[in-house]
Design a protein around this motif. Sequence first.
Motif, short mmCIF file in Angstrom:
data_model
loop_
_atom_site.label_atom_id
_atom_site.label_comp_id
_atom_site.label_asym_id
_atom_site.label_seq_id
_atom_site.Cartn_x
_atom_site.Cartn_y
_atom_site.Cartn_z
N LEU A 109 55.64 -1.24 -9.06
CA LEU A 109 55.13 -0.05 -9.73
C LEU A 109 55.07 1.34 -8.81
CD1 LEU A 109 52.06 -1.79 -11.67
CD2 LEU A 109 54.23 -0.58 -12.39
N CYS A 110 54.83 1.29 -7.33
CA CYS A 110 54.90 2.29 -6.60
C CYS A 110 55.84 2.91 -6.38
CB CYS A 110 54.44 1.87 -5.24
SG CYS A 110 55.36 0.96 -4.30
N LYS A 111 57.07 2.47 -6.94
CA LYS A 111 58.57 3.17 -7.26
C LYS A 111 58.75 3.87 -8.34
CE LYS A 111 60.91 -0.11 -4.08
NZ LYS A 111 60.36 -1.37 -4.29
N GLN A 112 57.78 3.45 -9.25
CA GLN A 112 57.91 4.11 -10.68
C GLN A 112 56.86 4.99 -11.07
OE1 GLN A 112 60.72 3.16 -12.41
NE2 GLN A 112 61.35 1.59 -10.78
N THR A 163 48.43 7.96 -8.69
CA THR A 163 48.15 7.30 -9.97
C THR A 163 46.75 6.57 -9.36
OG1 THR A 163 50.18 7.19 -10.68
CG2 THR A 163 48.55 5.47 -11.61
N ARG A 164 45.69 6.50 -10.50
CA ARG A 164 44.50 5.77 -10.15
C ARG A 164 44.67 4.28 -10.49
NH1 ARG A 164 44.45 11.11 -10.36
NH2 ARG A 164 42.62 11.95 -9.49
N ASP A 185 49.43 4.62 0.78
CA ASP A 185 49.26 6.05 0.34
C ASP A 185 49.89 6.19 -0.98
OD1 ASP A 185 48.07 7.02 2.37
OD2 ASP A 185 49.78 7.65 3.51
N HIS A 186 49.68 5.20 -1.88
CA HIS A 186 50.24 5.66 -3.25
C HIS A 186 49.48 5.77 -4.45
CE1 HIS A 186 53.78 6.20 -5.78
NE2 HIS A 186 52.99 5.53 -6.63
N PHE A 187 48.38 4.70 -4.22
CA PHE A 187 47.39 4.56 -5.50
C PHE A 187 46.24 5.20 -4.99
CE2 PHE A 187 50.62 1.30 -6.24
CZ PHE A 187 50.69 1.41 -7.47
#
Length: 278
Positions: free
Chosen positions: A104-107, A112-113, A142-144
């Motif tokens: 999901l982190c690539k998409q 995103t919460r 560092d993505h969500f």
Amino acid sequence: TLLTGILFSLLISALSGLLLTRHQRPGKEIMQGIKRGQFHVEYQPLVTAHDGQPYGVEALLRWTHPTEGMIPPDAFISYAEAQNLIIPLTQHLFTLVARDAQFLCKQLPRGTRLSLNLSPLHLASESFRRDVQAWINIMPTDHFNYVFEITERSMVGEKSAGEIFAWLHENNFKIAIDDFGTGHSALIYLEKYPFDYLKIDRGFVQSIGTETVTSPVLDAVLLLAKKLNLKTVAEGVETGDQAAWLVNRGVTHLQGYLFSRPLRPENLVSYYQRQRAL
Ligand code: C2E
Ligand code: CA
Ligand code: CA
Ligand code: CA
């Protein structure tokens, strides 16, 4: 069936206060279900109220039992709590979410919460902080933006709730009070604890437009949330009329079948792509 067994067992333990001795099979089945990969996670989008754009997702656990089929979380979560299995189950949830997150982190857009539901039993346990730390270590960096959803039950008789919330904030987690309006003395907690989000229970949302008495209560809650600077998420939004009413009252975020059902990761990505194309 297993489900009836679970409900029956819960009834028995509630009535007698005794732990189940003759109905241990479902408990074993949860541990077995974990080992055999019978659990998966679905993600339900939340949207920003004023423009309907994706804001984040709530992770919801699913159990596909080999003979009973889908068992709803309301049934197995309370059973897991009663059987002292909520901690291993939540640890498993962390593992599953971390696995999905690699994809999901690539998409999904950065920031995103991602919200997860926590049981008060886990929150109050000595392994809680360790479990959360271990989870963060296996999540993409560092993505969500993380949100933990907890119910009012977490505050009842829990002296250390304030301390746990402070720890969560220090570690960059946001806190949502879930199912707001379904428990007791709810308003007191809003002032006492530093929540970031207030989730308005589906029961409130579903009464919009059907009961004239509901709106003053909901109005008061929304007014208070605004005064306390809380973001508000209305859950279970199923109709355009409900959405319009809520947006009109200043609710900041919406969640419900009107926007999307909980989705498997691949379908969640398609949902985000469709929204972006609009
Ligand atoms: P919740 O936290 O209030 O989650 C929202 C529930 O409302 C979800 O049910 C979701 O599928 C459902 N829902 C969302 N939009 C709509 C709508 O428009 N209409 C209707 N009728 N329903 C809608 P679900 O997935 O069956 O979960 C039920 C409860 O089980 C959750 O309520 C939560 O309290 C608990 N739960 C689910 N997953 C977990 C978990 O991983 N950990 C813990 N501790 N509890 C969980
Ligand atoms: Ca929730
Ligand atoms: Ca809820
Ligand atoms: Ca609920």
